[in-house]
Scaffold this active site. Structure first.
Site, PDB file in Angstrom:
ATOM      1  CG  ASP A  63      -1.891   2.281  -2.373  1.00  0.00           C
ATOM      2  OD1 ASP A  63      -1.082   3.217  -2.241  1.00  0.00           O
ATOM      3  OD2 ASP A  63      -1.549   1.113  -2.569  1.00  0.00           O
ATOM      4  CE  LYS A 108       8.095  -5.016  -4.123  1.00  0.00           C
ATOM      5  NZ  LYS A 108       7.781  -4.388  -2.827  1.00  0.00           N
ATOM      6  NE  ARG A 130       1.186  -4.054  -9.872  1.00  0.00           N
ATOM      7  CZ  ARG A 130       1.723  -3.059  -9.202  1.00  0.00           C
ATOM      8  NH1 ARG A 130       2.572  -2.249  -9.784  1.00  0.00           N
ATOM      9  NH2 ARG A 130       1.404  -2.842  -7.946  1.00  0.00           N
ATOM     10  CG  LEU A 144       4.466  -4.577   4.604  1.00  0.00           C
ATOM     11  CD1 LEU A 144       2.993  -4.938   4.509  1.00  0.00           C
ATOM     12  CD2 LEU A 144       4.712  -3.711   5.844  1.00  0.00           C
ATOM     13  CE  LYS A 170       8.483  -2.029   8.912  1.00  0.00           C
ATOM     14  NZ  LYS A 170       7.752  -1.004   9.637  1.00  0.00           N
ATOM     15  CD  GLU A 171       5.457 -10.403   5.596  1.00  0.00           C
ATOM     16  OE1 GLU A 171       4.393  -9.830   5.318  1.00  0.00           O
ATOM     17  OE2 GLU A 171       6.054 -11.149   4.780  1.00  0.00           O
ATOM     18  CG  ASP A 191     -13.327  40.516  -7.955  1.00  0.00           C
ATOM     19  OD1 ASP A 191     -14.023  41.224  -8.704  1.00  0.00           O
ATOM     20  OD2 ASP A 191     -13.788  39.596  -7.249  1.00  0.00           O
ATOM     21  CG  ASP A 213     -19.088  42.282  -4.980  1.00  0.00           C
ATOM     22  OD1 ASP A 213     -19.793  42.615  -4.024  1.00  0.00           O
ATOM     23  OD2 ASP A 213     -18.964  42.972  -6.031  1.00  0.00           O
TER      24      ASP A 213
HETATM   25  P1  ADQ Z   1       4.142  -4.532  -2.050  1.00  0.00           P
HETATM   26  O1  ADQ Z   1       4.867  -3.867  -3.161  1.00  0.00           O
HETATM   27  O2  ADQ Z   1       3.325  -5.676  -2.429  1.00  0.00           O
HETATM   28  O3  ADQ Z   1       3.251  -3.522  -1.208  1.00  0.00           O
HETATM   29  P2  ADQ Z   1       5.558  -5.487   0.464  1.00  0.00           P
HETATM   30  O4  ADQ Z   1       5.412  -4.466   1.484  1.00  0.00           O
HETATM   31  O5  ADQ Z   1       6.884  -6.115   0.513  1.00  0.00           O
HETATM   32  O6  ADQ Z   1       5.355  -4.967  -1.030  1.00  0.00           O
HETATM   33  O7  ADQ Z   1       4.445  -6.566   0.688  1.00  0.00           O
HETATM   34  C1  ADQ Z   1       4.510  -7.790   0.048  1.00  0.00           C
HETATM   35  C2  ADQ Z   1       3.603  -8.798   0.757  1.00  0.00           C
HETATM   36  O8  ADQ Z   1       3.454  -9.905  -0.109  1.00  0.00           O
HETATM   37  C3  ADQ Z   1       4.213  -9.303   2.045  1.00  0.00           C
HETATM   38  O9  ADQ Z   1       3.252  -9.337   3.059  1.00  0.00           O
HETATM   39  C4  ADQ Z   1       4.697 -10.703   1.698  1.00  0.00           C
HETATM   40  O10 ADQ Z   1       4.550 -11.628   2.735  1.00  0.00           O
HETATM   41  C5  ADQ Z   1       3.817 -11.098   0.555  1.00  0.00           C
HETATM   42  N1  ADQ Z   1       4.592 -12.001  -0.345  1.00  0.00           N
HETATM   43  C6  ADQ Z   1       5.746 -11.744  -0.934  1.00  0.00           C
HETATM   44  N2  ADQ Z   1       6.177 -12.803  -1.653  1.00  0.00           N
HETATM   45  C7  ADQ Z   1       5.245 -13.751  -1.499  1.00  0.00           C
HETATM   46  C8  ADQ Z   1       5.070 -15.081  -2.004  1.00  0.00           C
HETATM   47  N3  ADQ Z   1       5.960 -15.678  -2.827  1.00  0.00           N
HETATM   48  N4  ADQ Z   1       3.964 -15.731  -1.650  1.00  0.00           N
HETATM   49  C9  ADQ Z   1       3.056 -15.147  -0.854  1.00  0.00           C
HETATM   50  N5  ADQ Z   1       3.163 -13.925  -0.366  1.00  0.00           N
HETATM   51  C10 ADQ Z   1       4.229 -13.226  -0.676  1.00  0.00           C
HETATM   52  C11 ADQ Z   1       2.983  -2.105  -1.252  1.00  0.00           C
HETATM   53  C12 ADQ Z   1       4.188  -1.194  -1.273  1.00  0.00           C
HETATM   54  C13 ADQ Z   1       5.093  -1.496  -0.102  1.00  0.00           C
HETATM   55  C14 ADQ Z   1       4.310  -1.358   1.200  1.00  0.00           C
HETATM   56  C15 ADQ Z   1       3.028  -2.157   1.137  1.00  0.00           C
HETATM   57  C16 ADQ Z   1       2.139  -1.900   2.340  1.00  0.00           C
HETATM   58  O11 ADQ Z   1       4.893  -1.341  -2.491  1.00  0.00           O
HETATM   59  O12 ADQ Z   1       6.203  -0.630  -0.100  1.00  0.00           O
HETATM   60  O13 ADQ Z   1       5.105  -1.842   2.268  1.00  0.00           O
HETATM   61  O14 ADQ Z   1       2.280  -1.837  -0.013  1.00  0.00           O
HETATM   62  O15 ADQ Z   1       1.839  -0.549   2.481  1.00  0.00           O
END
Ligand code: ADQ
Length: 729
Positions: A147, A279, A312, A377, A380-381, A494, A496
């Site tokens: 990263d 976001k 942050r 993610l 996907k979740e 150049d 060498d």
């Molecule tokens: P993030 O910007 O953090 O990651 P994301 O991929 O959505 O974004 O991951 C967020 C994670 O935090 C998820 O696993 C989610 O379950 C968890 N989360 C969100 N809200 C939550 C809450 N209220 N309480 C607990 N958990 C929570 C960065 C990049 C993304 C990339 C990932 C992985 O910005 O684009 O997908 O890394 O590479």
């Protein structure tokens, strides 16, 4: 070779990431370890356990005096904490990582701050992470850096352990050339990344952006299929590895989670994010507001449940964003709420995965609309948790996830109307359509889960990459055709390291037959003048090249001779010639076996190529000091220290002198210039010629250069000369 590689697949692995797989927190009972949540940690940990290795990262806390974190060793792998001071955390982490790279890499340059001191700390901290890895890297099968916080770390590791396999994965987007080049340190970052064997991105478009950048900013050679980069002799392979989630985990959590208490009659539109300006949370709230305006039938029947994890909050912009969201929520709720219904439920905190899985499962619509996101993610979740009545996924087409999750309703988050209509469509969607979309999405996410990602990445990292196609005419055409069209060419070379490979002793550096032929083909043409610019003395370089019609510049340009203009000798030459003899005697007194002094008139070179590497210690420093004490400038060359008299004259000045003498003061209007060189003294010419010429630096991928492009070695130079000599014939 194949056997060797398969052994490597079982060798230990060193993971370097900003955070360790756990965070240390200070509690009333002292320091405690909390596992860092997230699929990445849970995917990588089993690999480390199986293969052994080391995880290097910051424990997430500044330690006070005498505080020690208890790192009860994991059974099967080690953990190496990199400790950072508060000032370092401020500048490296909150500063350069999160206020410079984060917005810039998300293509939001207006938010990016460019502070020199942040950059310096970022460099220093990256060195520190790199160093921690170096001590672990020897013998490891792979060092894997993660990263944007650690983009410079590979450089340090490569310097120390030359042949270790190094890989990097970027979790956020990589922006287009036009955006990335706004970074004042763009070249440093690209060069450091190119010390890796493999660089992975989430999706192909980020990988393509990266290829554009190295090609246009560094002048690296790029092959688009398979994606390879050659930079000064080293080849790096680049690829797209879309990250997946622990699908089975989220599925089983969703199956196990109890029904929410008092499941309200309202239908739920769900947003889950870290509180971050990428976001698109304000845009999402506006889209929801617009839905309520356009489709009043949803009032009192639908709620937007927005979950935001604090993130942050030390950075002012994030606090500002929080305020903005608070106000927007207040505004929409104030506008539409009734006695027993509020349109937005806003939860500003973290949830367990169990709780998240239940929220995902029970939502009717997931509204995941980042304005930029590496992958995302949460989308996907949400899909993994669709184990009952299937919900609808509305996904921003600006998230990496949209690349593969085609069956979601894709929206542009900036198009508030469009997003509002998509929510409406999602809420109205028939079960059959929802089921078909979710089924397709589930099948893919189950297959391409985090395990599959890991396997693909490790396989690519362990594999020797296909060799890059050798440099060919098509590239010279693209680089130079337009530039040279109908112009006279002044070609500076150049000797060498550029026309001959570097060898132990200058007397053995002779031109190969094909190189000589290529050089002659250029020199024979009426529209090309060739000059050889060398650190050797004029008589030496003339006698070595042995071509009567060339221009020769010896002693880094202090003596010049060529057809059509008077010979030139710098006026200080005689004076420094005498002093150089004295200096040579002093250097000889160092008395190291294998090291020797080459006198070249006013300049001289102290060579130590023949001294075995392990004996190259202090004496090199001593040589530098003797040179400096004698009033000369010591400059490092390939296994040599050059002593240059402090005359305001260098290869750049020499080139200018030749150009003016031969073509007159308006040379830049009529003549095109190409300069090819391989060492520090050629950098003077590259700098002088910037914008005025096409310049090529040969070899040395890790050294900065002012040249426009790189060539891997003298063989590539030969190809270039062959093309130039044959061009248009
Ligand atoms: P993030 O910007 O953090 O990651 P994301 O991929 O959505 O974004 O991951 C967020 C994670 O935090 C998820 O696993 C989610 O379950 C968890 N989360 C969100 N809200 C939550 C809450 N209220 N309480 C607990 N958990 C929570 C960065 C990049 C993304 C990339 C990932 C992985 O910005 O684009 O997908 O890394 O590479």
């Amino acid at each position: 070779m194949a056997a060797k590689r398969s052994n490597e697949a079982n060798r230990s692995i060193v993971v370097v990431s900003n955070r360790l797989p756990f965070t240390i927190q200070r509690t009333s009972k002292g320091l405690e370890r909390r596992p860092s949540p997230g699929g990445l940690v849970s995917a990588l940990e089993p690999v480390l356990r199986k293969r052994g290795g080391n995880w290097i990262g910051w424990p997430g806390i500044e330690l006070r005096d005498k505080e020690k974190i208890s790192l009860e060793e994991e059974e099967a792998y080690h953990v190496t904490p990199v400790l950072l001071s508060e000032a370092e955390i401020t500048r490296y982490y909150h500063g350069f990582s999160n206020r410079t790279l984060w917005p810039l890499l998300h293509s939001m340059p207006a938010r990016a701050k460019f502070e020199h001191r942040d950059w310096e700390t970022y460099e220093r901290v990256n060195e520190r992470f790199g160093e921690a890895a170096v001590t672990q890297a020897t013998g490891a099968g792979l060092v894997w850096i993660h990263d944007y916080q650690l983009m410079l770390a590979p450089r340090r590791i490569r310097q120390a352990v030359g042949d270790t396999r190094l890989a990097f994965f970027l979790h956020i987007p990589f922006p287009p050339y036009d955006v990335f080049r706004l970074l004042p340190w763009d070249r440093e970052i690209l060069r450091a990344l190119l010390t890796c064997d493999l660089i992975g991105f989430h999706v192909r478009s980020y990988a393509h952006n990266f290829l554009d950048c190295v090609q246009r900013i560094l002048g690296a050679r790029v092959q688009r299929d398979p994606m390879l980069v050659e930079y000064g002799g080293r080849t790096t392979s680049v690829g797209a590895f879309p990250l997946g989630i622990e699908f089975d985990l989220f599925e089983s959590l969703a199956l196990a989670a109890p029904r929410q208490n008092g499941a309200a009659r309202e239908r739920v539109v769900l947003g889950v994010d870290r509180l971050d300006y990428t976001k698109g949370i304000p845009e999402r709230i506006r889209a929801f507001e617009r839905l309520l305006e356009l489709h009043p039938e949803h009032r009192e029947n639908v709620v937007l449940l927005q979950v935001a994890v604090p993130s942050r909050s030390q950075v002012a912009e994030y606090r500002e964003l929080k305020r903005e969201i608070d106000e927007l929520v207040g505004h929409v709720n104030g506008r539409f709420a009734t006695a027993d219904w509020s349109p937005i439920r806003y939860l500003y905190r973290s949830f367990t995965q169990q709780k998240l899985a239940a929220l995902y499962r029970d939502a009717n619509v997931a509204l995941i609309t980042p304005i930029r996101d590496g992958m995302n993610l949460v989308a996907k979740e949400f899909i993994a948790a669709q184990v009952g009545d299937p919900g609808v996924l509305i996904l921003s087409r600006l998230a990496g996830a949209a690349d593969t999750m085609r069956e979601a309703l894709l929206v542009n988050p900036y198009d508030i109307e469009g997003a509002a209509e998509a929510i409406h469509r999602g809420l109205e969607m028939e079960e059959a359509e929802r089921r078909s979309r979710v089924a397709a999405l589930r099948r893919r996410e189950r297959r391409d889960d985090v395990e599959a990602w890991l396997k693909a990445f490790l396989q690519a990292a362990g594999k020797a990459h296909a060799p890059m196609e050798p440099i060919a005419d098509a590239e010279f055409v693209a680089w130079l055709s337009e530039f040279l069209k109908e112009y006279h060419l002044a070609l500076f070379l150049d000797y060498d390291g550029t026309l001959t490979p570097l060898v132990d002793h200058p007397s053995r550096a002779t031109l190969s037959k094909p190189m000589r032929a290529a050089l002659e083909a250029c020199a024979d043409r009426d529209d090309i003048d060739v000059a050889v610019v060398s650190g050797r003395s004029l008589s030496d370089i003339r006698a070595t090249v042995r071509h009567p019609e060339l221009t020769y510049a010896g002693n880094h340009g202090l003596e010049i001779e060529g057809p059509g203009f008077p010979a030139f000798v710098h006026e200080d030459l005689v004076h420094y010639r005498a002093r150089a003899e004295e200096l040579a005697r002093d250097l000889d007194k160092i008395g190291v076996d294998g090291a020797w002094t080459e006198a070249k008139g006013p300049t001289l070179t102290y060579h130590y190529r023949a001294v075995p590497e392990k004996r190259r210690g202090n004496f090199i420093n001593e040589a530098r000091e003797i040179i400096n004490r004698a009033g000369y400038q010591a400059r490092d060359a390939h296994c040599a220290v050059e002593a240059k008299p402090p005359i305001g004259w260098d290869k750049g000045r020499a080139v200018l002198h030749i150009l003016r003498q031969r073509y007159g003061p308006s040379w830049s209007e009529d003549v095109r210039v190409i300069y090819v060189g391989d060492d520090e003294t050629d950098e003077d010419a590259f700098r002088f010629l910037s914008g005025l010429a096409q310049t090529f630096r040969v070899g040395s991928p890790d050294t900065p250069t002012a040249a426009v492009r790189r060539l891997s070695d003298p063989a590539a130079v030969q190809k270039l000369l062959e093309w130039i000599g044959r061009r248009g014939a």
